[in-house]
Design an enzyme around this catalytic site. Structure first.
Site, PDB file in Angstrom:
ATOM      1  N   ASP A 199     -63.739  34.207  -7.304  1.00  0.00           N
ATOM      2  CA  ASP A 199     -64.719  33.430  -8.059  1.00  0.00           C
ATOM      3  C   ASP A 199     -64.683  31.978  -7.605  1.00  0.00           C
ATOM      4  O   ASP A 199     -63.788  31.220  -7.972  1.00  0.00           O
ATOM      5  CB  ASP A 199     -64.415  33.538  -9.565  1.00  0.00           C
ATOM      6  CG  ASP A 199     -65.342  32.688 -10.419  1.00  0.00           C
ATOM      7  OD1 ASP A 199     -66.328  32.142  -9.873  1.00  0.00           O
ATOM      8  OD2 ASP A 199     -65.093  32.568 -11.632  1.00  0.00           O
TER       9      ASP A 199
ATOM     10  N   GLU B 175     -47.541  12.938  10.650  1.00  0.00           N
ATOM     11  CA  GLU B 175     -46.254  12.452  10.139  1.00  0.00           C
ATOM     12  C   GLU B 175     -46.357  12.221   8.622  1.00  0.00           C
ATOM     13  O   GLU B 175     -46.420  11.074   8.174  1.00  0.00           O
ATOM     14  CB  GLU B 175     -45.851  11.159  10.844  1.00  0.00           C
ATOM     15  CG  GLU B 175     -45.629  11.296  12.342  1.00  0.00           C
ATOM     16  CD  GLU B 175     -45.296   9.970  13.011  1.00  0.00           C
ATOM     17  OE1 GLU B 175     -45.440   8.909  12.357  1.00  0.00           O
ATOM     18  OE2 GLU B 175     -44.878   9.975  14.185  1.00  0.00           O
TER      19      GLU B 175
ATOM     20  N   GLU C 289     -45.143  11.612   5.006  1.00  0.00           N
ATOM     21  CA  GLU C 289     -43.934  11.144   4.322  1.00  0.00           C
ATOM     22  C   GLU C 289     -43.976  11.559   2.855  1.00  0.00           C
ATOM     23  O   GLU C 289     -45.048  11.830   2.303  1.00  0.00           O
ATOM     24  CB  GLU C 289     -43.832   9.614   4.445  1.00  0.00           C
ATOM     25  CG  GLU C 289     -43.703   9.144   5.880  1.00  0.00           C
ATOM     26  CD  GLU C 289     -43.921   7.646   6.037  1.00  0.00           C
ATOM     27  OE1 GLU C 289     -43.453   7.092   7.052  1.00  0.00           O
ATOM     28  OE2 GLU C 289     -44.568   7.039   5.167  1.00  0.00           O
TER      29      GLU C 289
ATOM     30  N   GLU D 151     -36.589   7.536   5.212  1.00  0.00           N
ATOM     31  CA  GLU D 151     -37.561   6.492   5.522  1.00  0.00           C
ATOM     32  C   GLU D 151     -37.123   5.163   4.908  1.00  0.00           C
ATOM     33  O   GLU D 151     -36.039   5.043   4.357  1.00  0.00           O
ATOM     34  CB  GLU D 151     -38.959   6.889   5.029  1.00  0.00           C
ATOM     35  CG  GLU D 151     -39.895   7.367   6.138  1.00  0.00           C
ATOM     36  CD  GLU D 151     -40.178   6.295   7.172  1.00  0.00           C
ATOM     37  OE1 GLU D 151     -39.984   5.089   6.889  1.00  0.00           O
ATOM     38  OE2 GLU D 151     -40.582   6.648   8.294  1.00  0.00           O
TER      39      GLU D 151
ATOM     40  N   GLU E 101     -39.010  11.544   5.864  1.00  0.00           N
ATOM     41  CA  GLU E 101     -39.998  11.982   6.845  1.00  0.00           C
ATOM     42  C   GLU E 101     -39.407  13.095   7.690  1.00  0.00           C
ATOM     43  O   GLU E 101     -38.237  13.039   8.087  1.00  0.00           O
ATOM     44  CB  GLU E 101     -40.423  10.819   7.748  1.00  0.00           C
ATOM     45  CG  GLU E 101     -41.461  11.206   8.800  1.00  0.00           C
ATOM     46  CD  GLU E 101     -41.904  10.027   9.655  1.00  0.00           C
ATOM     47  OE1 GLU E 101     -42.012  10.216  10.893  1.00  0.00           O
ATOM     48  OE2 GLU E 101     -42.130   8.940   9.098  1.00  0.00           O
TER      49      GLU E 101
ATOM     50  N   HIS F 264     -49.371   9.205   9.293  1.00  0.00           N
ATOM     51  CA  HIS F 264     -49.893   8.797  10.593  1.00  0.00           C
ATOM     52  C   HIS F 264     -50.330  10.042  11.369  1.00  0.00           C
ATOM     53  O   HIS F 264     -49.632  11.066  11.357  1.00  0.00           O
ATOM     54  CB  HIS F 264     -48.831   8.054  11.400  1.00  0.00           C
ATOM     55  CG  HIS F 264     -48.297   6.839  10.698  1.00  0.00           C
ATOM     56  ND1 HIS F 264     -47.192   6.144  11.164  1.00  0.00           N
ATOM     57  CD2 HIS F 264     -48.710   6.179   9.587  1.00  0.00           C
ATOM     58  CE1 HIS F 264     -46.959   5.115  10.363  1.00  0.00           C
ATOM     59  NE2 HIS F 264     -47.856   5.127   9.391  1.00  0.00           N
TER      60      HIS F 264
ATOM     61  N   ARG G  79     -47.439  -2.889  15.311  1.00  0.00           N
ATOM     62  CA  ARG G  79     -47.561  -1.865  14.275  1.00  0.00           C
ATOM     63  C   ARG G  79     -48.324  -2.333  13.036  1.00  0.00           C
ATOM     64  O   ARG G  79     -48.448  -1.579  12.079  1.00  0.00           O
ATOM     65  CB  ARG G  79     -46.172  -1.350  13.856  1.00  0.00           C
ATOM     66  CG  ARG G  79     -45.489  -0.521  14.929  1.00  0.00           C
ATOM     67  CD  ARG G  79     -44.078  -0.108  14.528  1.00  0.00           C
ATOM     68  NE  ARG G  79     -43.414   0.613  15.595  1.00  0.00           N
ATOM     69  CZ  ARG G  79     -43.339   1.940  15.674  1.00  0.00           C
ATOM     70  NH1 ARG G  79     -43.893   2.682  14.744  1.00  0.00           N
ATOM     71  NH2 ARG G  79     -42.710   2.521  16.680  1.00  0.00           N
TER      72      ARG G  79
ATOM     73  N   GLU H 176     -52.517   6.775  17.795  1.00  0.00           N
ATOM     74  CA  GLU H 176     -51.882   6.944  16.490  1.00  0.00           C
ATOM     75  C   GLU H 176     -52.704   6.192  15.443  1.00  0.00           C
ATOM     76  O   GLU H 176     -52.735   4.963  15.434  1.00  0.00           O
ATOM     77  CB  GLU H 176     -50.452   6.410  16.498  1.00  0.00           C
ATOM     78  CG  GLU H 176     -49.751   6.557  15.153  1.00  0.00           C
ATOM     79  CD  GLU H 176     -48.414   5.836  15.103  1.00  0.00           C
ATOM     80  OE1 GLU H 176     -47.709   5.980  14.085  1.00  0.00           O
ATOM     81  OE2 GLU H 176     -48.075   5.121  16.071  1.00  0.00           O
TER      82      GLU H 176
ATOM     83  N   ARG I 244     -52.984   5.076  11.749  1.00  0.00           N
ATOM     84  CA  ARG I 244     -51.882   4.855  10.819  1.00  0.00           C
ATOM     85  C   ARG I 244     -52.307   4.728   9.350  1.00  0.00           C
ATOM     86  O   ARG I 244     -51.438   4.669   8.478  1.00  0.00           O
ATOM     87  CB  ARG I 244     -51.129   3.592  11.225  1.00  0.00           C
ATOM     88  CG  ARG I 244     -50.486   3.697  12.600  1.00  0.00           C
ATOM     89  CD  ARG I 244     -49.942   2.361  13.090  1.00  0.00           C
ATOM     90  NE  ARG I 244     -48.942   1.801  12.202  1.00  0.00           N
ATOM     91  CZ  ARG I 244     -47.647   2.142  12.177  1.00  0.00           C
ATOM     92  NH1 ARG I 244     -47.200   3.074  13.009  1.00  0.00           N
ATOM     93  NH2 ARG I 244     -46.817   1.569  11.344  1.00  0.00           N
TER      94      ARG I 244
END
Length: 442
Positions: A52, A130, A132, A187, A194, A243, A314, A331, A333
């Site tokens: 359903d 990745e 976390e 982490e 992680e 990420h 970063r 990557e 992020r």
């Protein structure tokens, strides 16, 4: 591993499997399943299992509720944590009674965008996620508390990292289920962890994220802990991201690599990144889909809040890891683990493909710490911010033809409606912060 119908029927009998969970995902990313006894397995493998759909968030109205689950045979796995009356799992695509794919099935939406990539000559999209998570203690009734299970930090180990045993058992369970684990560690924030698993094609990667969440929560509970993928459960510490490392392949060649480029990046990679940056604000409602998501996207906690890229820095939204050749990748992020992985990968791919189609120009990299730049410097560099809250993100989503096309009319309409309700509930609620601030002041 590939399976046939006959393989699955044989294994189920040999391994004494008693129940099978036919698993799928609703529009908000929540795992759903229909559990059937093994006597119904052959019927399910023949795509004849009905459910359903009107009871599932973002699916269909009550007058059109009958839907079918088509199992992906290659997702067959037996849950290792059930010793007796064993339980197996198959991830399913959702179909309408007339045999057409359901337009609101997140897995089907990702498949549709991947088909577009294939028509452009890209045979696969590889993704290394990745996700976390935090581990909290539970009370005597098994309910989650707000007490963390440790006060550890980045790369700490026992006895500071009290989640080590739980994390190790999660890794062993995942490996038993076919995951190739590359690393696991504590982490930055207390209670935060992680576990990194090997990249896979986009559909398998999204399937693995959903399986990963299920395993983490199940094993944590066995250790008297509650695992949460909430993006920002605690004030004053880092939140949890997801990420997404991604690349496009043409046969066995990585379309993102160019050995003659100074950074080793092809024109395709640069156009792809330009597309991601162009549509970043519109994608945010999908990649960062909750009210809480925007508590993470603030300066100072390693989460990107600015639309920029760098090969080393970063602080921007996109980073280029150092590996080259077949490992060249982008990557992204800003996504968080509350995102529906199928939808998140679909909109990122769609944005990147739009950049390739239109040959969008990639802005210059930002190789300095954006968090310490002044407003004037941000404007001078042309650096935009990601949306400040869910309401702003939803407005950007509605204005984007590209991201709307990735989702399709059905998913866009239902997703927007559900998120408008969420925002309104949050907006009208009186929070503890307000009482602390104003109750005695006014």
């Amino acid at each position: 591993m590939s399976y046939t119908k006959e393989d699955i029927l044989r294994i189920a009998q040999e391994e004494n499997v008693r129940f099978i969970r036919l698993q799928f995902t609703d529009l908000l990313g929540t795992i759903k399943n229909v559990e059937i006894p093994v006597s119904q397995l052959e019927k399910a493998l023949d795509n004849k299992m009905m459910f359903d759909g009107s009871s599932i968030e973002g699916y269909v109205r009550i007058e059109e509720s009958d839907m079918y689950l088509y199992p992906d045979l290659d997702t067959w796995v037996i849950f290792p944590w059930v010793a007796t009356d064993r339980v197996a799992r198959l991830i399913c695509d959702v179909y309408m009674p007339d045999g057409s794919p359901f337009a609101g099935d997140p897995r089907g939406i990702l498949k549709r965008v991947l088909k577009e990539a294939e028509e452009m000559g890209f045979t696969s999209m590889n993704v290394g996620p990745e996700p976390e998570f935090f581990l909290f203690k539970t009370d005597e009734k098994g309910n989650p508390t707000e007490e963390l299970n440790d006060r550890g930090g980045y790369f700490d180990l026992a006895p500071t990292d009290l989640g080590e045993n739980c994390r190790r058992e999660i890794v062993l369970t995942l490996e038993e289920m076919g995951f190739e684990i590359e690393a696991s560690h504590h982490e930055v924030a207390p209670g935060q962890h992680e576990i990194d698993f090997k990249y896979a094609n986009a559909i398998k990667a999204a399937d693995q994220i959903q399986t990963f969440k299920l395993v983490v929560k199940t094993i944590a509970r066995q250790h008297g802990l509650h695992a949460t993928f909430m993006p920002k459960p605690l004030f004053g510490v880092n939140g949890s991201g997801m990420h997404c490392h991604q690349s496009l392949f043409q046969g066995g060649e990585n379309a993102f690599y160019d050995e003659n480029d100074k950074l080793g990046l092809s024109r395709t990679a640069r156009h792809y990144m330009a597309g991601i940056l162009k549509h970043a604000r519109a994608m945010a409602a999908i990649t960062n889909p909750t009210v809480n998501s925007y508590k993470r996207l603030v300066p100072g906690y390693e989460a990107p809040s600015y639309v920029a890229w760098s090969a080393s820095n970063r602080s921007p939204m996109i980073r280029i890891p150092a590996s080259r050749g077949l490992s060249t990748r982008v990557e992204v992020r800003n996504p968080d683990p509350a995102a529906n992985p199928y939808l998140a990968l679909a909109v990122m791919l769609k944005a990147g493909l739009d950049g390739i189609k239109r040959e969008l120009s990639l802005p210059a990299p930002i190789d300095r710490n954006i968090y310490v730049m002044t407003e004037e410097e941000l404007v001078e560099e042309g650096i935009a911010s990601l949306p400040a809250d869910l309401k702003e993100a939803l407005g950007e989503l509605l204005r984007s033809e590209v991201i709307a096309d990735a989702l399709g009319d059905h998913a866009l309409a239902y997703f927007y409606e559900l998120k408008e309700i969420e925002w309104d509930m949050y907006r009208t609620q009186v929070h503890q912060w307000e009482r602390d601030q104003y109750l005695t002041l006014y």
